[in-house]
Design an enzyme around this catalytic site. Sequence first.
Site, short mmCIF file in Angstrom:
data_model
loop_
_atom_site.label_atom_id
_atom_site.label_comp_id
_atom_site.label_asym_id
_atom_site.label_seq_id
_atom_site.Cartn_x
_atom_site.Cartn_y
_atom_site.Cartn_z
CG PHE A 60 -1.86 -1.25 1.11
CD1 PHE A 60 -2.79 -1.39 0.08
CD2 PHE A 60 -1.72 -2.27 2.01
CE1 PHE A 60 -3.58 -2.52 -0.02
CE2 PHE A 60 -2.51 -3.41 1.92
CZ PHE A 60 -3.44 -3.54 0.91
CB CYS A 61 4.41 1.80 -0.48
SG CYS A 61 5.65 3.09 -0.68
N GLY A 62 2.93 4.25 -2.00
CA GLY A 62 2.82 4.98 -3.26
C GLY A 62 3.83 4.53 -4.29
CG PHE A 63 7.81 4.71 -3.83
CD1 PHE A 63 8.20 5.56 -4.85
CD2 PHE A 63 7.91 5.18 -2.52
CE1 PHE A 63 8.68 6.84 -4.60
CE2 PHE A 63 8.39 6.46 -2.26
CZ PHE A 63 8.76 7.29 -3.29
CB ALA A 64 2.78 -0.46 -4.65
#
Length: 183
Positions: A60-64
């Site tokens: 659920f990270c913006g970098f996923a």
Amino acid sequence: MQMRWLAVPALLMAFAGLAQAADCPELLQGSLPKLRAKESIDLCQRFAGKPLVVVNTASFCGFAPQFKGLEALYQRYKDQGLEVIGVPSNDFKQESKDGAETAKVCYVNYGVTFTMTEPQKVRGDDATHLFKILAEQSSAPKWNFYKYVVDRKGKVIANFSSLTKPDNPEFIEAVEKALASKP
């Protein structure tokens, strides 16, 4: 007499096991559970002598979306021996507590085929051995999708922040340097 001859192969196998352990870089000592599988990954057996990209991930990270780039990198270089190891972690509070959900994000949403482990601690005293050694050789991950490029001898040759995308020229250059390294 026959018993002695049976003992010789057992002794040879034991010595071979000791030699293999001695050849295993500290980074790869131990094992990690494979994501949503009953098996564990013996890191030394699976990755010794191979160039690696190790990355701590979070669903659920913006970098996923970097999962797509990491998969493209793996597809591009796997025939040259590159291995990618994704290690989900909730150290930055962006990973599911449910391994099935993590697996869905990796395998279904992003089509990951490289090795993924069950979620692990990647920072501090509780960090899994792999990440303790990565931190000793370079630095601990500062956020999710922190990337380490490791040569065939198990030494970190470069590390990259979350902001560095998998198609970044400097990152690609480090991967190609690892591919060119001697075991």
